[in-house]
Design a protein around this motif. Structure first.
Motif, PDB file in Angstrom:
ATOM      1  N   ARG B 160       0.847  -1.194   0.000  1.00  0.00           N
ATOM      2  CA  ARG B 160       0.000   0.000   0.000  1.00  0.00           C
ATOM      3  C   ARG B 160       0.878   1.237   0.000  1.00  0.00           C
ATOM      4  N   GLY B 161       0.351   2.307  -0.571  1.00  0.00           N
ATOM      5  CA  GLY B 161       1.139   3.524  -0.765  1.00  0.00           C
ATOM      6  C   GLY B 161       1.711   4.057   0.537  1.00  0.00           C
ATOM      7  N   ARG B 162       2.963   4.478   0.487  1.00  0.00           N
ATOM      8  CA  ARG B 162       3.642   4.988   1.676  1.00  0.00           C
ATOM      9  C   ARG B 162       3.584   6.508   1.784  1.00  0.00           C
ATOM     10  N   GLY B 163       2.868   7.146   0.854  1.00  0.00           N
ATOM     11  CA  GLY B 163       2.819   8.612   0.850  1.00  0.00           C
ATOM     12  C   GLY B 163       1.861   9.183   1.873  1.00  0.00           C
ATOM     13  N   GLY B 164       1.048   8.330   2.481  1.00  0.00           N
ATOM     14  CA  GLY B 164       0.148   8.832   3.511  1.00  0.00           C
ATOM     15  C   GLY B 164      -1.219   8.179   3.476  1.00  0.00           C
ATOM     16  N   ALA B 165      -1.780   8.028   2.267  1.00  0.00           N
ATOM     17  CA  ALA B 165      -3.160   7.558   2.195  1.00  0.00           C
ATOM     18  C   ALA B 165      -3.266   6.034   2.263  1.00  0.00           C
ATOM     19  N   CYS B 188       7.008  10.134  -9.599  1.00  0.00           N
ATOM     20  CA  CYS B 188       7.491   9.785  -8.266  1.00  0.00           C
ATOM     21  C   CYS B 188       7.320  11.013  -7.379  1.00  0.00           C
ATOM     22  N   ASN B 189       6.539  10.859  -6.334  1.00  0.00           N
ATOM     23  CA  ASN B 189       6.293  11.972  -5.420  1.00  0.00           C
ATOM     24  C   ASN B 189       7.368  11.990  -4.338  1.00  0.00           C
ATOM     25  N   ALA B 190       8.309  12.900  -4.481  1.00  0.00           N
ATOM     26  CA  ALA B 190       9.372  13.044  -3.477  1.00  0.00           C
ATOM     27  C   ALA B 190       9.322  14.458  -2.922  1.00  0.00           C
ATOM     28  N   ASP B 191       8.109  14.955  -2.741  1.00  0.00           N
ATOM     29  CA  ASP B 191       7.952  16.327  -2.264  1.00  0.00           C
ATOM     30  C   ASP B 191       8.113  16.393  -0.747  1.00  0.00           C
ATOM     31  N   GLU B 192       7.869  15.275  -0.106  1.00  0.00           N
ATOM     32  CA  GLU B 192       8.073  15.145   1.342  1.00  0.00           C
ATOM     33  C   GLU B 192       7.733  16.406   2.123  1.00  0.00           C
ATOM     34  N   GLY B 193       6.434  16.634   2.249  1.00  0.00           N
ATOM     35  CA  GLY B 193       6.003  17.876   2.866  1.00  0.00           C
ATOM     36  C   GLY B 193       5.937  17.869   4.383  1.00  0.00           C
ATOM     37  N   ASP B 194       5.768  16.702   5.004  1.00  0.00           N
ATOM     38  CA  ASP B 194       5.669  16.642   6.463  1.00  0.00           C
ATOM     39  C   ASP B 194       6.862  17.379   7.088  1.00  0.00           C
ATOM     40  N   PHE B 277       3.669  23.016   0.523  1.00  0.00           N
ATOM     41  CA  PHE B 277       3.265  21.726   1.092  1.00  0.00           C
ATOM     42  C   PHE B 277       2.148  21.096   0.282  1.00  0.00           C
ATOM     43  N   VAL B 278       1.209  21.917  -0.164  1.00  0.00           N
ATOM     44  CA  VAL B 278       0.029  21.380  -0.845  1.00  0.00           C
ATOM     45  C   VAL B 278       0.421  20.670  -2.146  1.00  0.00           C
ATOM     46  N   CYS B 279       1.580  20.980  -2.697  1.00  0.00           N
ATOM     47  CA  CYS B 279       2.018  20.338  -3.934  1.00  0.00           C
ATOM     48  C   CYS B 279       2.327  18.857  -3.751  1.00  0.00           C
ATOM     49  N   GLU B 319       9.130   6.096  -1.433  1.00  0.00           N
ATOM     50  CA  GLU B 319       9.356   4.867  -0.652  1.00  0.00           C
ATOM     51  C   GLU B 319       8.540   3.701  -1.212  1.00  0.00           C
ATOM     52  N   THR B 320       7.308   3.989  -1.653  1.00  0.00           N
ATOM     53  CA  THR B 320       6.493   2.951  -2.293  1.00  0.00           C
ATOM     54  C   THR B 320       7.284   2.345  -3.453  1.00  0.00           C
ATOM     55  N   LEU B 321       7.837   3.218  -4.292  1.00  0.00           N
ATOM     56  CA  LEU B 321       8.551   2.755  -5.475  1.00  0.00           C
ATOM     57  C   LEU B 321       9.807   1.967  -5.097  1.00  0.00           C
TER      58      LEU B 321
END
Ligand code: FMN
Ligand code: FES
Lengths: 156, 592
Positions: B160-165, B188-194, B277-279, B319-321
């Motif tokens: 399952r996706g590691r980006g949050g959802a 690949c989402n590497a925006d790491e907003g947290d 962050f919203v990106c 991380e998912t990837l």
């Protein structure tokens, strides 16, 4: 300036959706985004100036005014927050004589900026002075660094 | 290689900050020194590695002789000579500098999948990755798997996706595969907003090729010909590393035309995030790549149907990837053997805050929080008590100390009003005020709200104002209920995940620490002693040495007293900034 801007336009003329990249390159070259640059791009690419301003003001990375020669970056991420970076920030502000709503000194020597987590959480709170990492940010160390930069500027 | 001596120097973010480069240079210098027997210096290789995990004890150095690993901690350049002379030449480890005790406890309960090569290989060398089995999963899929079989395998693994959802990755790929159209994209989402986490940064800096390999696999499965890595510009080293890795992969023809001898074409481009962050939210990210203001839009249509430039687009977290190559190499059954019923595999966390062994950890899903805090994290500093653990950053919540035996997986945390999130895990102790923490996160989300929808733009602002009032001693009866009501409205009325989750830190602190809110509102007290407006600063006479440090630090000249005589604070002048408390070396300023 114009030849630099022309270079940037050439690089992106074929790509759609390049407004963000154009602004990033411009800021890389000038340290901020001059109004003249936006006018130039707008003319060359036939994109309204408002698009550029809209994008530039949306993202926190873009600056429409010149920044200080020296950049102090305070991490305001969660780990740094719970380790008390606020106190370090106020000490730095005091040392730079910045008013509460200011981030650049009057002589344009220093800019204080805040970012979220830099990945150094284990040595939080973290402050960077021109990229140099100050961990467990002891305010005195940073203030000393600021003063030594000031002094060497004065000598020049 | 067998007989060789390997020296690894940690150059993760914390390693560099602690002076890793100077240590590596010193090893290089010392080993080329004429006095070292050639027979030893020739056998000796030394290189940089990504984050080794135990950031709190950096600079970490591994010395591996004939396969036997010894770890040193807090290494400084002037210690290198002795390590070389006594250990590498003499064969006798320098006992007093060993990290092994801490390292052992720290590693014992971890299971490294995504991080298995991180801290081991030189991230700038594609051959180092290949020698550890890198890109073998791509070799395996091209020619052996059809895209459908590949998707089936990922679905079986339960990833399952590691980006949050936590959305099932196989299902997402299948939706994109079935989506109509010849042009598709993978991002690949590497925006790491947290704002309190650095997992994706460490993965990309420590092993960029694993992310690229995952992207190639995803591209083949979904039929995307073009990929983007959307990465924060605040991570210059990660950007550099992924750029370099893409170039190396192109040279090997792992990217480009007819990759891996197939008829498949795929290439990757890098896009830098510009600090919003919203990106990190999918539709905002797409808008940002398209060169617009990064504002989210309503879903559906989902990106798998209508994404970048209106084409089907898969967005996966970095991380998912990075999990994908391991699943292909070892099989879906191996992966689903890790973790719990509904949460498979491992998760990387950035363990930080008031914890001894802060750093980067990877644990099997379903491990208890107690094991993470006490075994891996080594507990808190002496004299401090655990109050809560915050996970999921600005979208998450906190778990109070009483619930330490909770399992860390998607379902258990959700039940407690918390989320696994992207991997921030911040330990809070008795010195932390929970109202202040809630205010911190709300301040963050409020300033990052893009302003498109009203509930999020104005609702978070009103909530923040209320929290500011409460922490300034101006809270009123009914405030807690108002916060709860407004939270419910914002959650149900906001357009995107930012607003829908923004109230969570407030709700969960109210749920578990209502008494702290009440103390602020009714008693005008901050039990943890954090909210200065609610504190009174006094000088304890018999401890005060009269050093005058506090009087000098006081910006409002509220402190008076003669040299070497006890000082006193004039409460009517005191602005409660806490400067005196900070500077007093004799702990004679008391706040209560
Ligand atoms: C406000 C907001 C911020 C987000 N930030 C990130 C982020 O920084 N990194 C990330 O991978 N996902 C982030 N996400 C989640 C993404 O929208 C998306 O679900 C995720 O990238 C999908 O990848 P996954 O299925 O592999 O987890 C964010 C979501 C929201 C609503
Ligand atoms: S929160 Fe400051 S470095 Fe992570």
């Amino acid at each position: 300036m114009e030849s630099i801007l022309r270079d940037i336009v050439q690089r992106y003329i074929k790509e759609s959706g390049s407004v963000v990249s154009i602004l990033q390159d411009t800021q890389d070259r000038f340290g901020y985004i001059p109004h003249e640059a936006i006018s130039y791009f707008s003319n060359e690419l036939n994109i309204p100036e408002s698009r550029f301003f809209g994008v530039a003001t949306f993202y926190s990375q873009f600056y429409l005014k010149p920044r200080g020669k020296n950049i102090i970056t305070a991490c305001c991420g969660t780990a740094c927050h719970v380790r008390g970076v606020d106190k370090t920030v106020s000490a730095v502000k005091r040392a730079l004589e910045l008013r509460p709503d200011e981030d650049t000194t009057d002589d344009n020597q220093f800019t204080l900026e805040k970012v979220a987590c830099l990945g150094f959480c284990s040595i939080a709170p973290v402050v960077l002075v021109n990229g140099e990492v100050f961990g467990k940010a002891a305010a005195e160390k940073i203030v000393r660094k600021i003063n030594s930069i000031r002094k060497s500027e004065d000598e020049e | 290689m067998k007989n060789s001596i390997v020296i690894r120097v940690c150059m993760g973010p914390a390693g560099i900050a602690a002076g890793g480069r100077a240590v590596l240079d010193e090893f290089r210098k010392t080993l080329t020194d004429k006095k070292i027997p050639a027979e030893i210096s020739n056998r000796c290789t030394h290189h940089q590695v990504g984050c080794m995990g135990l950031c709190a004890r950096d600079v970490l150095v591994d010395v591996i002789i004939k396969g036997h690993k010894t770890s040193y901690e807090f290494v400084k350049p002037d210690m290198v000579r002795k390590i070389v002379d006594q250990h590498i030449i003499g064969g006798e480890p320098v006992k007093q500098w060993l990290a092994d005790g801490h390292m052992h406890k720290f590693l014992e309960k971890q299971v490294k999948v995504v991080l298995s090569d991180c801290g081991v290989i030189d991230p700038e060398d594609i051959e180092a990755y290949i020698s550890r089995g890198g890109y073998s999963s791509c070799e395996k899929i091209f020619g052996n798997f059809s895209p459908e079989e590949l998707i089936h395998e990922i679905k079986l693994s339960g990833l399952r996706g590691r980006g949050g959802a936590g959305f099932p990755t196989g299902l997402k790929w299948e939706l994109a595969r079935k989506s109509e159209g010849n042009t598709k994209y993978i991002i690949c989402n590497a925006d790491e907003g947290d704002p309190g986490a650095f997992m994706d940064r460490a993965v990309i800096e420590g092993n960029p090729h694993s992310v690229i390999e995952g992207m190639i696999t995803g591209a083949y499965a979904t039929g995307a010909q073009k990929g983007y890595v959307y990465i924060r510009a605040e991570y210059p080293l990660a950007v550099e590393r992924i750029k370099q890795a893409i170039t190396q992969a192109r040279e090997k023809n792992y990217l480009g035309k007819n990759i891996f001898g197939s008829s498949f074409n795929f290439d990757i481009e890098i896009k830098l995030g510009a600090g919003a962050f919203v990106c990190g939210e999918e539709t905002a990210l797409i808008a940002s790549i398209e060169g617009q203001r990064g504002m989210p839009r309503a879903k559906p249509p989902f990106p798998v149907h209508k994404g970048l430039w209106g084409k089907p687009t898969v967005i996966n977290n970095a991380e998912t990837l990075a999990n994908i190559p391991h699943i292909i190499r070892n099989g879906a059954a191996w992966f689903s053997g890790l973790g719990t019923e509904d949460s498979k595999g491992t998760k990387v966390f950035a363990l930080t805050g008031k914890i001894k062994n802060s750093g980067l950890i990877e644990v099997p899903m379903g491990i208890t929080l107690r094991e993470i805090i006490h075994d891996i994290g080594g507990g808190l500093e002496p004299g401090k008590h655990l109050k809560a653990v915050q996970t999921g950053g600005p979208s998450g919540g906190c778990i109070p100390a009483e619930m330490l035996d909770i399992k860390v997986d998607y379902e258990s945390l959700a039940k407690a009003g918390c989320i696994v999130g992207s991997g921030g895990m911040i330990v809070l102790d008795n010195d932390d005020c929970m109202v202040n923490i809630a205010k911190y996160f709300l301040n963050f989300t409020q300033s990052e709200s893009c302003g498109k929808c009203v509930p999020c733009r104005i609702g978070t602002k009103r909530m923040l104002e209320m929290l500011e009032r409460i922490t300034n001693g101006l809270g009123q009866p009914g405030d807690i209920e108002k916060l709860e009501q407004l939270s419910a409205d914002i959650k149900s009325g906001s357009l995107c995940g930012l607003g829908q989750t923004a109230p969570n830190p407030v709700l969960s602190t109210i749920k578990y620490f209502r008494d702290e809110y009440e103390a602020h509102i009714f008693d005008k007290k901050c039990p943890a002693g954090v909210c200065n407006s609610l504190l009174t600063f006094t000088i304890i006479e018999d401890r005060c040495k009269g050093c005058q440090a506090c009087a000098k630090a006081c910006p409002s000249k509220a402190i008076t007293g003669e040299k070497k005589k006890p000082h006193a604070i004039d409460q009517s002048l005191c602005i409660k900034c806490g400067a005196c408390f900070e500077v007093c070396k004799f702990r004679s300023v008391e706040k209560a």
